[in-house]
Design a protein around this motif. Sequence first.
Motif, PDB file in Angstrom:
ATOM      1  N   THR A  26       0.863  -1.192   0.000  1.00 53.75           N
ATOM      2  CA  THR A  26       0.000   0.000   0.000  1.00 53.75           C
ATOM      3  C   THR A  26       0.897   1.239   0.000  1.00 53.75           C
ATOM      4  O   THR A  26       1.092   1.876   1.034  1.00 53.75           O
ATOM      5  CB  THR A  26      -0.939   0.024   1.230  1.00 53.75           C
ATOM      6  N   PRO A  27       1.492   1.568  -1.149  1.00 53.70           N
ATOM      7  CA  PRO A  27       2.440   2.692  -1.211  1.00 53.70           C
ATOM      8  C   PRO A  27       1.753   4.044  -1.101  1.00 53.70           C
ATOM      9  O   PRO A  27       0.515   4.141  -1.152  1.00 53.70           O
ATOM     10  CB  PRO A  27       3.077   2.521  -2.589  1.00 53.70           C
ATOM     11  N   GLN A  28       2.546   5.070  -0.966  1.00 56.24           N
ATOM     12  CA  GLN A  28       2.025   6.433  -0.977  1.00 56.24           C
ATOM     13  C   GLN A  28       1.666   6.809  -2.408  1.00 56.24           C
ATOM     14  O   GLN A  28       2.391   6.480  -3.348  1.00 56.24           O
ATOM     15  CB  GLN A  28       3.089   7.393  -0.434  1.00 56.24           C
ATOM     16  N   LYS A  29       0.532   7.467  -2.572  1.00 55.30           N
ATOM     17  CA  LYS A  29       0.149   7.904  -3.907  1.00 55.30           C
ATOM     18  C   LYS A  29       1.142   8.925  -4.446  1.00 55.30           C
ATOM     19  O   LYS A  29       1.649   9.760  -3.693  1.00 55.30           O
ATOM     20  CB  LYS A  29      -1.257   8.542  -3.878  1.00 55.30           C
ATOM     21  N   ARG A  30       1.400   8.844  -5.728  1.00 60.78           N
ATOM     22  CA  ARG A  30       2.324   9.792  -6.348  1.00 60.78           C
ATOM     23  C   ARG A  30       1.766  11.213  -6.239  1.00 60.78           C
ATOM     24  O   ARG A  30       0.635  11.483  -6.644  1.00 60.78           O
ATOM     25  CB  ARG A  30       2.540   9.422  -7.818  1.00 60.78           C
ATOM     26  N   GLY A  31       2.553  12.104  -5.663  1.00 60.72           N
ATOM     27  CA  GLY A  31       2.142  13.499  -5.553  1.00 60.72           C
ATOM     28  C   GLY A  31       1.165  13.792  -4.436  1.00 60.72           C
ATOM     29  O   GLY A  31       0.665  14.909  -4.322  1.00 60.72           O
ATOM     30  N   GLU A  32       0.857  12.792  -3.603  1.00 59.82           N
ATOM     31  CA  GLU A  32      -0.102  12.982  -2.511  1.00 59.82           C
ATOM     32  C   GLU A  32       0.436  12.312  -1.243  1.00 59.82           C
ATOM     33  O   GLU A  32       1.356  11.503  -1.289  1.00 59.82           O
ATOM     34  CB  GLU A  32      -1.462  12.348  -2.853  1.00 59.82           C
ATOM     35  N   TYR A  33      -0.178  12.643  -0.117  1.00 62.91           N
ATOM     36  CA  TYR A  33       0.127  11.959   1.137  1.00 62.91           C
ATOM     37  C   TYR A  33      -0.670  10.663   1.259  1.00 62.91           C
ATOM     38  O   TYR A  33      -0.269   9.745   1.967  1.00 62.91           O
ATOM     39  CB  TYR A  33      -0.221  12.853   2.334  1.00 62.91           C
ATOM     40  N   ALA A  34      -1.805  10.582   0.583  1.00 62.67           N
ATOM     41  CA  ALA A  34      -2.743   9.478   0.774  1.00 62.67           C
ATOM     42  C   ALA A  34      -2.161   8.138   0.329  1.00 62.67           C
ATOM     43  O   ALA A  34      -1.230   8.060  -0.469  1.00 62.67           O
ATOM     44  CB  ALA A  34      -4.041   9.756   0.013  1.00 62.67           C
ATOM     45  N   CYS A  35      -2.756   7.074   0.862  1.00 59.76           N
ATOM     46  CA  CYS A  35      -2.349   5.701   0.578  1.00 59.76           C
ATOM     47  C   CYS A  35      -2.960   5.231  -0.742  1.00 59.76           C
ATOM     48  O   CYS A  35      -4.126   5.503  -1.036  1.00 59.76           O
ATOM     49  CB  CYS A  35      -2.831   4.827   1.736  1.00 59.76           C
ATOM     50  N   ASP A  36      -2.185   4.511  -1.530  1.00 57.97           N
ATOM     51  CA  ASP A  36      -2.655   3.919  -2.784  1.00 57.97           C
ATOM     52  C   ASP A  36      -3.226   2.534  -2.473  1.00 57.97           C
ATOM     53  O   ASP A  36      -2.497   1.609  -2.146  1.00 57.97           O
ATOM     54  CB  ASP A  36      -1.489   3.825  -3.771  1.00 57.97           C
ATOM     55  N   MET A  37      -4.549   2.411  -2.580  1.00 58.67           N
ATOM     56  CA  MET A  37      -5.229   1.157  -2.246  1.00 58.67           C
ATOM     57  C   MET A  37      -5.438   0.247  -3.451  1.00 58.67           C
ATOM     58  O   MET A  37      -6.113  -0.784  -3.343  1.00 58.67           O
ATOM     59  CB  MET A  37      -6.586   1.481  -1.605  1.00 58.67           C
ATOM     60  N   SER A  38      -4.887   0.585  -4.585  1.00 58.54           N
ATOM     61  CA  SER A  38      -5.197  -0.145  -5.820  1.00 58.54           C
ATOM     62  C   SER A  38      -4.779  -1.615  -5.747  1.00 58.54           C
ATOM     63  O   SER A  38      -5.475  -2.490  -6.275  1.00 58.54           O
ATOM     64  CB  SER A  38      -4.540   0.532  -7.022  1.00 58.54           C
ATOM     65  N   TYR A  39      -3.655  -1.913  -5.067  1.00 57.47           N
ATOM     66  CA  TYR A  39      -3.208  -3.310  -4.992  1.00 57.47           C
ATOM     67  C   TYR A  39      -4.119  -4.142  -4.099  1.00 57.47           C
ATOM     68  O   TYR A  39      -4.423  -5.298  -4.401  1.00 57.47           O
ATOM     69  CB  TYR A  39      -1.764  -3.376  -4.481  1.00 57.47           C
ATOM     70  N   VAL A  40      -4.555  -3.557  -2.989  1.00 51.51           N
ATOM     71  CA  VAL A  40      -5.490  -4.264  -2.102  1.00 51.51           C
ATOM     72  C   VAL A  40      -6.823  -4.480  -2.801  1.00 51.51           C
ATOM     73  O   VAL A  40      -7.382  -5.585  -2.777  1.00 51.51           O
ATOM     74  CB  VAL A  40      -5.689  -3.488  -0.783  1.00 51.51           C
ATOM     75  N   ASP A  41      -7.338  -3.427  -3.430  1.00 51.28           N
ATOM     76  CA  ASP A  41      -8.618  -3.536  -4.142  1.00 51.28           C
ATOM     77  C   ASP A  41      -8.546  -4.610  -5.223  1.00 51.28           C
ATOM     78  O   ASP A  41      -9.478  -5.416  -5.392  1.00 51.28           O
ATOM     79  CB  ASP A  41      -8.992  -2.193  -4.773  1.00 51.28           C
TER      80      ASP A  41
ATOM     81  N   PHE B 166      -1.756   8.578   7.339  1.00 51.75           N
ATOM     82  CA  PHE B 166      -2.550   8.786   8.545  1.00 51.75           C
ATOM     83  C   PHE B 166      -3.071  10.226   8.585  1.00 51.75           C
ATOM     84  O   PHE B 166      -4.252  10.476   8.864  1.00 51.75           O
ATOM     85  CB  PHE B 166      -1.688   8.486   9.764  1.00 51.75           C
ATOM     86  N   MET B 167      -2.181  11.173   8.281  1.00 51.11           N
ATOM     87  CA  MET B 167      -2.599  12.582   8.234  1.00 51.11           C
ATOM     88  C   MET B 167      -3.665  12.797   7.168  1.00 51.11           C
ATOM     89  O   MET B 167      -4.664  13.494   7.393  1.00 51.11           O
ATOM     90  CB  MET B 167      -1.397  13.480   7.956  1.00 51.11           C
ATOM     91  N   ALA B 168      -3.462  12.209   5.996  1.00 55.60           N
ATOM     92  CA  ALA B 168      -4.414  12.388   4.903  1.00 55.60           C
ATOM     93  C   ALA B 168      -5.783  11.826   5.267  1.00 55.60           C
ATOM     94  O   ALA B 168      -6.818  12.457   5.021  1.00 55.60           O
ATOM     95  CB  ALA B 168      -3.878  11.714   3.640  1.00 55.60           C
TER      96      ALA B 168
END
Length: 446
Positions: free
Chosen positions: A93-108, A279-281
Amino acid sequence: MALRITVIGTGYLGATHAASLAELGFEVLGLDVVPEKIEMLGRGKVPMYEPGLEEVLRRHVAGIEGSSGRLRFTTSWEEAGEFGDVHFVCVNTPQKRGEYACDMSYVDSAIDSLAPHLRRPALVVGKSTVPVGSAERLAARLRELAPVGEGAELAWNPEFLREGFAVKDTLHPDRIVVGVASERSEKLLREVYAGPLGEGTPFVVTDFPTAELVKTAANSFLATKISFINAMAEVCEAAGGDVAKLAEAIGYDERIGHKFLRAGIGFGGGCLPKDIRAFMARAGELGADQALTFLREIDSINMRRRGEMVDMARETVGGSFLGVRVAVLGAAFKPDSDDVRDSPALNVAGQIHLQGGQVTVYDPKGMENARRLFPTLGYADSAVDAVRGADVVLHLTEWAEFRELDPVALGEVAGRRVLLDGRNALDPERWREAGWTYRAMGRPRA
């Protein structure tokens, strides 16, 4: 009938979890969408350095002489769905490129790919670090897509692996946390973890949101402790104090403790930085952003330390890196790992290189990964070769090998005997007695 277990995703977390479950006696099937990774694991080889992991893997991979044969690997979702009673999701669950948020694409994607093959009751267990609220959404998606419907249940079981100690942390964890929605899920997970539970490992049963928050809360606390002592190092430098003695003194307070109180160039790796940012995002999305504003300063202190190490090195060599030979001891973000993701050591090396320094790096295990990430840096086959002719030596990853270096012998090959200890892990007196100028962040110059 004994439980059969699948592990979805065979990276650092998944490969360790699969091998450890086989060690605990289960029949295990590991799945990944990368055929090369599956082929390597099927030969009993691991795609990363983790002490003890390959030995455990080879004890159980089917087809290896003398193994138990309890562990196999596949790329087939259909095979995984048919095989498993419990399916652990261990994808990144890496960090989204250019954002703080988590990239959920692999889990989904993992849930979407596995669910259509669940034709009998099964428990899917998330181990990936995800934003709070993800489990409820994924549980609904699982029920919607699985032919067995309500028979496909979800649980959340966060991982607490320390790189360098991952096998021990899986087989003998300091706690097991499970977020469940039914007694059946809890019963199955107690069966999976019967070995550690028999040793007295605490078993914390909670709801989905709390289980999701545990890992990010723990990482945020550790990051806060590291950045706190690094902030104190900045104050010590301004006031003429000694942050190592300060840490020793406050660490005797049992409410504080000595762990994570070594000042230096800060934390990195694939977990702490991206987890506190995600977490902040997520707190912002929930309208609770003010509760975690302190984490922005934690992140800022941490990143600032890297620049301060570069500044210290530049000052030491006379104000410019042009034509200066710099030896960097360390590339991995921590010892006993070959992980160079967001490595403070490589970040410092890269900054010095960009400012004109002739940088040569040595790391006991992280060289190959470092070369891929920073191909323009110089690399040496040993610490001695890295230091040969150097005007300044930077100690940036606290490997035991570096603590055992002979400062007298190293001084004979160095261009100048100048050492900057970015981890406060070496013995200042030992190096000074050998004729070295020793400096460390937050400590007196002599």
